[in-house]
Design a protein around this motif. Sequence first.
Motif, PDB file in Angstrom:
ATOM      1  N   TYR A   9       0.863  -1.179   0.000  1.00 61.32           N
ATOM      2  CA  TYR A   9       0.000   0.000   0.000  1.00 61.32           C
ATOM      3  C   TYR A   9       0.900   1.229   0.000  1.00 61.32           C
ATOM      4  O   TYR A   9       1.820   1.350   0.813  1.00 61.32           O
TER       5      TYR A   9
ATOM      6  N   VAL B  95      -4.283   7.585  -1.492  1.00 59.37           N
ATOM      7  CA  VAL B  95      -5.610   7.248  -1.987  1.00 59.37           C
ATOM      8  C   VAL B  95      -5.981   8.227  -3.087  1.00 59.37           C
ATOM      9  O   VAL B  95      -5.470   9.345  -3.157  1.00 59.37           O
TER      10      VAL B  95
ATOM     11  N   TYR C 163      -7.650   2.870  -2.802  1.00 58.36           N
ATOM     12  CA  TYR C 163      -6.398   2.718  -2.061  1.00 58.36           C
ATOM     13  C   TYR C 163      -5.337   2.219  -3.043  1.00 58.36           C
ATOM     14  O   TYR C 163      -5.458   1.120  -3.590  1.00 58.36           O
TER      15      TYR C 163
END
Length: 312
Positions: free
Chosen positions: A62, A66, A182
């Motif tokens: 990640y 976003v 995300y």
Amino acid sequence: MLDPRLVHMEQRCISVSALSSGSHVIHFADGSTYEADLVIGADGIKSVIRDFVTGRPTPLAYSNSVAYRSVVPSEAFKDLKTDMMRPLCWIGKNRHIISYPVQSDQKVFWFCISEVVVLDIEQMNLVFFTTDATIPLGSVDVPLPWAKLVSQDELLHEFSQAGWGEDANLILKEMKNPSKWYLHFLHPPLSSYVRQRVVLLGDAAHAMLPYLGSGAGQGFEDVYALCSLLGDARARKCHIDDVLEVYDSIRVARANMVQKLSTLMGNIVEKRGPGGGTNAQIQEQLRDIYHPIWHHDLKEEVKRAVTSVYGL
């Protein structure tokens, strides 16, 4: 177009295994299997085939960023001072905004730097990016789904700080029903896209962040290279290993370079670039960032690759 008889729908691959013969077996969720001389994994960012190629699970990282996305009628922006009929990037600290026009049928058209072609535009595609730069990369495990609808209040809160300017704030208020994405990518990048007679392409091989808009383009380059190598009139089963070796030699370095530049681009336009965050410093860092992507002679590179396998 592919022969429909060769296309099998609703077949979800769950694993790949090797046979002593050199062939591989694709295993599907419904219990069925298929034996193949060559397996091409084009199964996206959450690739199953990738785990076979790497020999281990390859969790995605990640990025701590976003993207809030929405498509808004262009009529809403007719009174803005900013010319919205061209692609724009609005730059802020750990945040940036991308806007560009699309046609009413939702098909996106790219505009050349040197010439803007005016189309019958009725929609604006808007993407608001925000990053938490205080979190170590890959330290957060985001539960599924990685894309969902959120309230406008959440978006307004994320971009509530002063300094964006009147037009940007007006655009923000038109994002009535944003979706939140995300952003994940393959980090660290793969050192090889091939294992035995299994090969990766597209996001399965080099999932990258979207800041250069070049991820899909690298997938097309993968396909062009692999199809040129396998589709040569001289190609035989005995050439598969050589083809994959050559494919790996040209595609890993290039696609991983673009992936690295995409991450750098996100840092630059959110004022975290290595060259500084003033307007002049950002302009300097962006000056030639697209050059190695746009000015690469893919045809010549692939021509040399084909020659190295089959000769002149």
